[in-house]
Write a protein that holds these residues in place. Structure first.
Motif, PDB file in Angstrom:
ATOM      1  N   ILE A  53       6.334   2.036  -1.662  1.00  0.00           N
ATOM      2  CA  ILE A  53       7.336   1.322  -0.854  1.00  0.00           C
ATOM      3  C   ILE A  53       6.718   0.809   0.440  1.00  0.00           C
ATOM      4  O   ILE A  53       6.948  -0.354   0.844  1.00  0.00           O
ATOM      5  CB  ILE A  53       8.535   2.241  -0.551  1.00  0.00           C
ATOM      6  CG1 ILE A  53       9.074   2.893  -1.834  1.00  0.00           C
ATOM      7  CG2 ILE A  53       9.626   1.457   0.173  1.00  0.00           C
ATOM      8  CD1 ILE A  53       9.431   1.932  -2.939  1.00  0.00           C
ATOM      9  N   GLU A  54       5.926   1.645   1.087  1.00  0.00           N
ATOM     10  CA  GLU A  54       5.301   1.207   2.343  1.00  0.00           C
ATOM     11  C   GLU A  54       4.276   0.103   2.104  1.00  0.00           C
ATOM     12  O   GLU A  54       4.172  -0.835   2.901  1.00  0.00           O
ATOM     13  CB  GLU A  54       4.668   2.396   3.058  1.00  0.00           C
ATOM     14  CG  GLU A  54       5.706   3.398   3.574  1.00  0.00           C
ATOM     15  CD  GLU A  54       5.185   4.214   4.745  1.00  0.00           C
ATOM     16  OE1 GLU A  54       4.496   3.645   5.609  1.00  0.00           O
ATOM     17  OE2 GLU A  54       5.465   5.426   4.775  1.00  0.00           O
ATOM     18  N   ILE A  55       3.526   0.198   1.014  1.00  0.00           N
ATOM     19  CA  ILE A  55       2.594  -0.884   0.677  1.00  0.00           C
ATOM     20  C   ILE A  55       3.378  -2.162   0.391  1.00  0.00           C
ATOM     21  O   ILE A  55       3.008  -3.261   0.841  1.00  0.00           O
ATOM     22  CB  ILE A  55       1.723  -0.499  -0.531  1.00  0.00           C
ATOM     23  CG1 ILE A  55       0.691   0.573  -0.135  1.00  0.00           C
ATOM     24  CG2 ILE A  55       1.019  -1.728  -1.115  1.00  0.00           C
ATOM     25  CD1 ILE A  55      -0.389   0.091   0.812  1.00  0.00           C
ATOM     26  N   GLY A  56       4.466  -2.052  -0.361  1.00  0.00           N
ATOM     27  CA  GLY A  56       5.284  -3.218  -0.661  1.00  0.00           C
ATOM     28  C   GLY A  56       5.847  -3.865   0.587  1.00  0.00           C
ATOM     29  O   GLY A  56       5.816  -5.097   0.740  1.00  0.00           O
ATOM     30  N   ASN A  57       6.362  -3.050   1.504  1.00  0.00           N
ATOM     31  CA  ASN A  57       6.914  -3.596   2.748  1.00  0.00           C
ATOM     32  C   ASN A  57       5.826  -4.264   3.589  1.00  0.00           C
ATOM     33  O   ASN A  57       6.047  -5.320   4.189  1.00  0.00           O
ATOM     34  CB  ASN A  57       7.595  -2.486   3.552  1.00  0.00           C
ATOM     35  CG  ASN A  57       8.895  -2.036   2.921  1.00  0.00           C
ATOM     36  OD1 ASN A  57       9.522  -2.774   2.158  1.00  0.00           O
ATOM     37  ND2 ASN A  57       9.315  -0.813   3.218  1.00  0.00           N
ATOM     38  N   ALA A  58       4.642  -3.634   3.621  1.00  0.00           N
ATOM     39  CA  ALA A  58       3.530  -4.219   4.377  1.00  0.00           C
ATOM     40  C   ALA A  58       3.086  -5.546   3.759  1.00  0.00           C
ATOM     41  O   ALA A  58       2.747  -6.502   4.473  1.00  0.00           O
ATOM     42  CB  ALA A  58       2.358  -3.239   4.435  1.00  0.00           C
ATOM     43  N   LEU A  59       3.084  -5.617   2.433  1.00  0.00           N
ATOM     44  CA  LEU A  59       2.723  -6.870   1.761  1.00  0.00           C
ATOM     45  C   LEU A  59       3.731  -7.968   2.092  1.00  0.00           C
ATOM     46  O   LEU A  59       3.346  -9.118   2.352  1.00  0.00           O
ATOM     47  CB  LEU A  59       2.664  -6.656   0.248  1.00  0.00           C
ATOM     48  CG  LEU A  59       1.440  -5.906  -0.275  1.00  0.00           C
ATOM     49  CD1 LEU A  59       1.637  -5.510  -1.732  1.00  0.00           C
ATOM     50  CD2 LEU A  59       0.176  -6.754  -0.117  1.00  0.00           C
ATOM     51  N   CYS A  60       4.998  -7.615   2.078  1.00  0.00           N
ATOM     52  CA  CYS A  60       6.029  -8.612   2.391  1.00  0.00           C
ATOM     53  C   CYS A  60       5.893  -9.097   3.831  1.00  0.00           C
ATOM     54  O   CYS A  60       6.061 -10.297   4.107  1.00  0.00           O
ATOM     55  CB  CYS A  60       7.410  -8.031   2.132  1.00  0.00           C
ATOM     56  SG  CYS A  60       7.738  -7.761   0.364  1.00  0.00           S
ATOM     57  N   ASP A  61       5.573  -8.200   4.752  1.00  0.00           N
ATOM     58  CA  ASP A  61       5.337  -8.609   6.148  1.00  0.00           C
ATOM     59  C   ASP A  61       4.121  -9.516   6.243  1.00  0.00           C
ATOM     60  O   ASP A  61       4.153 -10.562   6.912  1.00  0.00           O
ATOM     61  CB  ASP A  61       5.138  -7.378   7.039  1.00  0.00           C
ATOM     62  CG  ASP A  61       6.429  -6.603   7.266  1.00  0.00           C
ATOM     63  OD1 ASP A  61       7.512  -7.165   7.005  1.00  0.00           O
ATOM     64  OD2 ASP A  61       6.351  -5.437   7.691  1.00  0.00           O
TER      65      ASP A  61
END
Length: 258
Positions: A53-61
């Motif tokens: 989830i944190e990797i996904g959120n960082a990718l979206c940012d």
């Protein structure tokens, strides 16, 4: 069955982008399981969190995407993607030839080996096919680890479960003798109060034909431009230190692998 390495995955994505007009992605629905700690799980207050989830959120940012998360039971996660319930699968899904017949992937964002967990009072001494001969072995169904159990550890009495939580409960209560899963999932569990019953017996060698080339972000066939976009984002997070920052919150080594 042919093994497609990550370079081939990237080549397919790039070819799709160059050979057709790429969609302008601004909003992306991110599909995950939400029941696979420490990679993706839901806390007591309903918050979705974990390494995935944190990797996904960082990718979206990093990619300036507006992203929303959708949870889906593991058994239905690929059908849900194909049906359009979400645009990606970011749920520790291994890139395998079998799955690539149905969906496409970004390049990997981590790669860790399978591990074997047993009760602390277990008499088992070896994490190997020979060492697990005849034991009752649990795994989460429809995963690379269940395939590994059935094909490589076929001398064991293999029991498959809908979720990892269910095999953990049976191992704790002695209904099975051992469990196979990603070593980091098992390590997170045995180091918690809930997993105090058990220990890691050892790790086993990943098999490329089964485990693939690591965990990637799944997309529908035809959306290879989105896979290529996320591959670009993964490289950026690796370069700018954000990946390491998230990695170090969960692990004591670089889970990106070789």
């Amino acid at each position: 069955m042919r093994i497609m390495r990550l370079a081939a995955v990237a080549a397919i994505a790039l070819a799709a982008v160059s050979g057709a007009e790429a969609k302008e992605w601004t909003k992306v629905r991110m599909g995950t399981e939400g029941a696979y700690p420490p990679f993706n799980y839901t806390t007591a207050d309903g918050t979705l969190t974990g390494f995935d989830i944190e990797i996904g959120n960082a990718l979206c940012d990093e990619l300036k995407l507006e992203c929303t998360w959708v949870t889906q039971d593991w058994d239905g996660i690929i059908p849900g993607l194909i049906a359009g319930k979400y645009d990606t699968i970011l749920a520790s899904m291994s890139i395998t030839p079998e799955r690539m017949e149905k969906i496409s992937f970004s390049e990997k964002y981590y790669n860790t080996p399978p591990g074997i967990a047993v009760r602390k009072d277990s008499e088992l001494t070896e994490a190997s096919a020979a060492g697990l001969e005849g034991v009752r072995l649990g795994a989460q169904g429809s995963t690379t680890h269940s395939q590994f159990a059935e094909e490589v550890l076929s001398g064991s009495d293999v029991a498959l479960y809908p979720t990892s939580e269910e095999y953990k409960l049976d191992l704790e209560n002695g209904r099975i003798d051992a469990a196979v899963d990603d070593v980091m999932v098992l390590t997170e569990w045995v180091n918690s109060d809930q997993g105090a019953c058990c220990k890691i017996l050892g790790t086993m060698q990943s098999i490329e034909e089964i485990h693939g080339q690591g965990a990637g972000i799944g997309v529908r066939q035809g959306d290879e431009d989105l896979a290529a976009l996320f591959s670009k984002g993964i490289a950026a997070l690796r370069a700018n230190g954000k990946y390491k920052e998230i990695n170090d919150k969960y692990f004591t080594f670089d889970v990106y692998g070789e």
